[in-house]
Design an enzyme around this catalytic site. Structure first.
Site, PDB file in Angstrom:
ATOM      1  N   GLY A  68       0.821  -1.204   0.000  1.00  0.00           N
ATOM      2  CA  GLY A  68       0.000   0.000   0.000  1.00  0.00           C
ATOM      3  C   GLY A  68       0.853   1.251   0.000  1.00  0.00           C
ATOM      4  O   GLY A  68       1.527   1.542   0.982  1.00  0.00           O
ATOM      5  N   GLY A 116       0.056   4.906  -0.237  1.00  0.00           N
ATOM      6  CA  GLY A 116      -0.854   6.047  -0.269  1.00  0.00           C
ATOM      7  C   GLY A 116      -2.349   5.807  -0.301  1.00  0.00           C
ATOM      8  O   GLY A 116      -3.082   6.765  -0.523  1.00  0.00           O
ATOM      9  N   CYS A 123      -3.285   9.689   4.130  1.00  0.00           N
ATOM     10  CA  CYS A 123      -2.145   9.711   3.200  1.00  0.00           C
ATOM     11  C   CYS A 123      -2.253  10.832   2.175  1.00  0.00           C
ATOM     12  O   CYS A 123      -3.309  11.051   1.595  1.00  0.00           O
ATOM     13  CB  CYS A 123      -2.060   8.391   2.436  1.00  0.00           C
ATOM     14  SG  CYS A 123      -1.842   6.979   3.500  1.00  0.00           S
ATOM     15  N   ASP A 166      -2.320  -2.851   3.391  1.00  0.00           N
ATOM     16  CA  ASP A 166      -2.256  -1.763   4.375  1.00  0.00           C
ATOM     17  C   ASP A 166      -2.855  -0.467   3.828  1.00  0.00           C
ATOM     18  O   ASP A 166      -2.332   0.120   2.886  1.00  0.00           O
ATOM     19  CB  ASP A 166      -0.777  -1.543   4.742  1.00  0.00           C
ATOM     20  CG  ASP A 166      -0.597  -0.373   5.681  1.00  0.00           C
ATOM     21  OD1 ASP A 166      -1.575   0.038   6.323  1.00  0.00           O
ATOM     22  OD2 ASP A 166       0.539   0.129   5.760  1.00  0.00           O
ATOM     23  N   GLY A 167      -3.947  -0.035   4.447  1.00  0.00           N
ATOM     24  CA  GLY A 167      -4.510   1.284   4.137  1.00  0.00           C
ATOM     25  C   GLY A 167      -5.748   1.204   3.268  1.00  0.00           C
ATOM     26  O   GLY A 167      -5.901   0.324   2.420  1.00  0.00           O
ATOM     27  N   SER A 189      -7.300   4.359  10.395  1.00  0.00           N
ATOM     28  CA  SER A 189      -8.344   5.334  10.748  1.00  0.00           C
ATOM     29  C   SER A 189      -9.551   4.694  11.426  1.00  0.00           C
ATOM     30  O   SER A 189     -10.118   5.277  12.342  1.00  0.00           O
ATOM     31  CB  SER A 189      -8.795   6.100   9.509  1.00  0.00           C
ATOM     32  OG  SER A 189      -9.292   5.209   8.548  1.00  0.00           O
ATOM     33  N   GLY A 236      -1.377  11.252  10.043  1.00  0.00           N
ATOM     34  CA  GLY A 236      -0.455  10.466   9.238  1.00  0.00           C
ATOM     35  C   GLY A 236       0.932  10.516   9.854  1.00  0.00           C
ATOM     36  O   GLY A 236       1.310  11.529  10.453  1.00  0.00           O
ATOM     37  N   ALA A 252       3.591  10.806   8.329  1.00  0.00           N
ATOM     38  CA  ALA A 252       4.427  11.781   7.625  1.00  0.00           C
ATOM     39  C   ALA A 252       3.764  13.153   7.595  1.00  0.00           C
ATOM     40  O   ALA A 252       4.147  14.017   6.809  1.00  0.00           O
ATOM     41  CB  ALA A 252       4.687  11.287   6.198  1.00  0.00           C
TER      42      ALA A 252
HETATM   43  P1  XMP Z   1      -6.040   3.758   7.006  1.00  0.00           P
HETATM   44  O1  XMP Z   1      -6.774   4.008   5.716  1.00  0.00           O
HETATM   45  O2  XMP Z   1      -6.468   2.511   7.670  1.00  0.00           O
HETATM   46  O3  XMP Z   1      -4.505   3.583   6.590  1.00  0.00           O
HETATM   47  O4  XMP Z   1      -6.105   4.950   7.896  1.00  0.00           O
HETATM   48  C1  XMP Z   1      -3.478   3.331   7.518  1.00  0.00           C
HETATM   49  C2  XMP Z   1      -2.146   3.317   6.804  1.00  0.00           C
HETATM   50  O5  XMP Z   1      -1.830   4.596   6.254  1.00  0.00           O
HETATM   51  C3  XMP Z   1      -0.413   4.663   6.052  1.00  0.00           C
HETATM   52  N1  XMP Z   1       0.080   5.961   6.516  1.00  0.00           N
HETATM   53  C4  XMP Z   1       0.498   6.963   5.732  1.00  0.00           C
HETATM   54  N2  XMP Z   1       0.615   7.053   4.395  1.00  0.00           N
HETATM   55  N3  XMP Z   1       1.376   9.284   4.610  1.00  0.00           N
HETATM   56  C5  XMP Z   1       1.062   8.232   3.838  1.00  0.00           C
HETATM   57  O6  XMP Z   1       1.137   8.334   2.601  1.00  0.00           O
HETATM   58  C6  XMP Z   1       1.288   9.261   5.965  1.00  0.00           C
HETATM   59  O7  XMP Z   1       1.565  10.258   6.639  1.00  0.00           O
HETATM   60  C7  XMP Z   1       0.824   8.038   6.550  1.00  0.00           C
HETATM   61  N4  XMP Z   1       0.625   7.672   7.820  1.00  0.00           N
HETATM   62  C8  XMP Z   1       0.162   6.379   7.766  1.00  0.00           C
HETATM   63  C9  XMP Z   1       0.196   3.529   6.839  1.00  0.00           C
HETATM   64  O8  XMP Z   1       0.637   2.548   5.933  1.00  0.00           O
HETATM   65  C10 XMP Z   1      -0.960   3.063   7.695  1.00  0.00           C
HETATM   66  O9  XMP Z   1      -0.862   1.725   8.110  1.00  0.00           O
END
Ligand code: XMP
Length: 486
Positions: A315, A317, A322, A355-356, A379, A404, A406
């Site tokens: 995953g 983004g 993200c 993931d995500g 989330s 996030g 990042a």
């Molecule tokens: P969900 O959709 O479940 O996704 O909230 C969780 C995943 O998001 C990723 N993640 C990031 N990706 N910038 C990104 O591009 C960020 O700042 C960031 N923070 C988290 C990460 O893989 C997480 O498990």
């Protein structure tokens, strides 16, 4: 494996799943096809067992994200009790990550080896401090040679305000009810019932303390029969490593603290630096289970599998916080990324976490039909009671924070704490999300959707679900039709 065979494997896997090679589709672009079967009710589906490595199983295909607004020990305990796994995030300093891992390992544990103890000469204040640090409600008092002096529980000092009191004045002194290491579980339960005690110290034949049996732990084991436990009966937990720190030392210490799975997590795992790190870790810690991410192409799966990864995290983004796709133009639609990566992961005998971007039971179901072994959730869990951070009221609604890893806000906090030198292009958002109650109810909602989906497909377990599940591309009109309109 040659590039040509990657392309061939990818093409045939996509075809098998009913997905086109181009364009790359995502969750909302497809629906899962219904099959005729002898499954008459979703309650026939009891088995949601999956695995993240050849020898590491979960009882539900869900793990929690290694993010500072999602997973600390409390979330990890909740996930393991329900059959999943939580990953303690890498933004804690190493010492704190170790403490968090140990907290999970001690929770719900009927038999606690090497329990936390304190010298009998300490003050009440120091005792309270240690109990708070380890999140425990009672502590054994010993001498330098591990001979037992007494026990103190929070009930013993409820009305004592003077922290300078010697703890010996407050503790319950020896002789305590104790048992030898040879005692059986049933005998221990009977002894604790007979004497109405919560804790049973276990001593060796020299009288030295070696373990502790906890009534609460015994009851928790009975309360959560679907929990995932290690060989010693302790809840399982994952822990993330920092690529930019001494990751070998981190791996060693976290494994020693009891971490069952290590996670090497960076925004871009398809780099030679990550490949080197994976090799180094797997050479030194052969039996350690290592998840590596994130990636979104089959070439990266091959690269990480050859380096020694047990499981890849897919995953780039798609997550709710993200901004990577928006900021960089990189990052493939998640369903396509899962299917194409899994095509190679299955061929190479490694496992995959999607993931995500999991917003509901439909996304979870589609990720699993595409071939993921588990999904990682951020989330949806960040709003729950068990996530770190405070719950606050704004208007008529309760909220929690989600950010996030990042995001600018998170980077600024990391600069303050000294774990980051400068702000990089923020590729994440921060904000608030509605309070969602217990993680148990969120997971039950997701699994309700999954079980129902499995009954439509005609699958009794996740292996059958993956084998029988196929997709059909749907149009925008189809999508609109599928939405509720009242
Ligand atoms: P969900 O959709 O479940 O996704 O909230 C969780 C995943 O998001 C990723 N993640 C990031 N990706 N910038 C990104 O591009 C960020 O700042 C960031 N923070 C988290 C990460 O893989 C997480 O498990």
């Amino acid at each position: 494996m040659k590039n040509k065979s990657i392309a061939a494997l990818m093409r045939s896997y996509l075809k098998l799943k009913g997905l086109p090679l181009r364009p790359a589709l995502s969750f909302d672009d497809v629906q899962i096809i219904n099959n005729i079967s002898d499954i008459n009710s979703r309650s026939d589906i009891k088995n949601l067992r999956t695995r993240l490595a050849r020898n590491f199983f979960l009882n539900i295909p869900i793990v929690s994200a290694n993010m500072d607004t999602v997973t600390d020990a409390r979330m990890a305990i909740a996930l393991a009790r329900l059959g999943g796994l939580g990953f303690i995030h890498q933004f804690f300093p190493l010492e704190e990550r170790i403490r968090q891992v140990m907290e999970v390992k001690r929770a719900d544990n009927a038999l606690i080896e090497r329990p936390v103890c304190i010298g009998h000469w300490e003050t009440l204040g120091k005792t309270k401090e240690v109990m708070k640090k380890y999140g425990i409600s009672s502590i054994l008092l010993t001498d330098d040679h591990n001979y037992l002096y007494g026990i103190i529980t929070s009930r013993d000092y409820r009305f004592k305000d003077d922290d300078s009191l010697p703890v010996e004045k407050v503790m319950t002194k020896m002789p305590l009810i104790t048992a030898y290491v040879t005692i059986s579980r049933k005998e221990a339960e009977n002894l604790m019932e007979k004497h109405k005690i919560e804790k049973l110290p276990i001593i060796d034949h020299d009288g030295r303390l070696v373990a502790l049996i906890s009534a609460k732990g015994i009851l928790k084991e009975k309360e959560f029969p679907n929990a995932v436990r290690d060989k010693k009966g302790r809840l399982v937990v994952g822990a993330a490593l920092r690529l930019n720190a001494d990751y070998m030392k981190e791996a060693e210490k976290l494994l020693a603290a009891g971490a069952d799975v290590l996670l090497l997590d960076t925004a871009r795992a398809g780099s030679t630096r990550v490949g080197e790190a994976v090799k180094n870790i797997k050479v030194k810690f052969k039996d350690a289970i290592l998840v590596v991410g994130n990636i979104d192409t089959p070439e990266e799966v091959e690269f990480l599998a050859e380096a020694g990864a047990d499981c890849v995290k897919i995953g780039i983004g798609p997550g709710a916080a993200c901004k990577t796709q928006e900021e960089t133009g990189v990052g493939l639609p998640q369903l396509y990324a899962i299917a194409t990566c899994v095509a190679i992961a299955k061929e190479l005998g490694i496992y995959a976490i999607a993931d995500g971007g999991i917003r509901n039971g439909a996304c979870l179901s589609k990720a699993l039909v595409a071939g993921a072994d588990a999904v990682m959730i951020g989330s949806l869990f960040a709003g729950t009671e068990e996530s770190p951070g405070i719950t606050f009221r704004k208007g008529n609604q309760l909220w929690k924070h989600y950010r996030g890893s990042a995001s600018l806000e998170h980077q600024l906090d990391r600069i303050k704490s000294g774990s980051l030198d400068e702000v990089r292009n923020p590729e994440g958002e921060s904000g608030v999300i509605p309070y969602a109650g217990s993680v148990h109810s969120v997971i039950e909602g997701l699994l309700g959707g999954l079980r129902s989906s499995m009954s439509y497909v005609g699958a009794r377990d996740l292996e059958e679900y993956w084998k029988s599940g196929k997709f059909m591309w749907r149009t925008n009109a189809g999508k609109e039709e599928g939405k509720p309109r009242i």
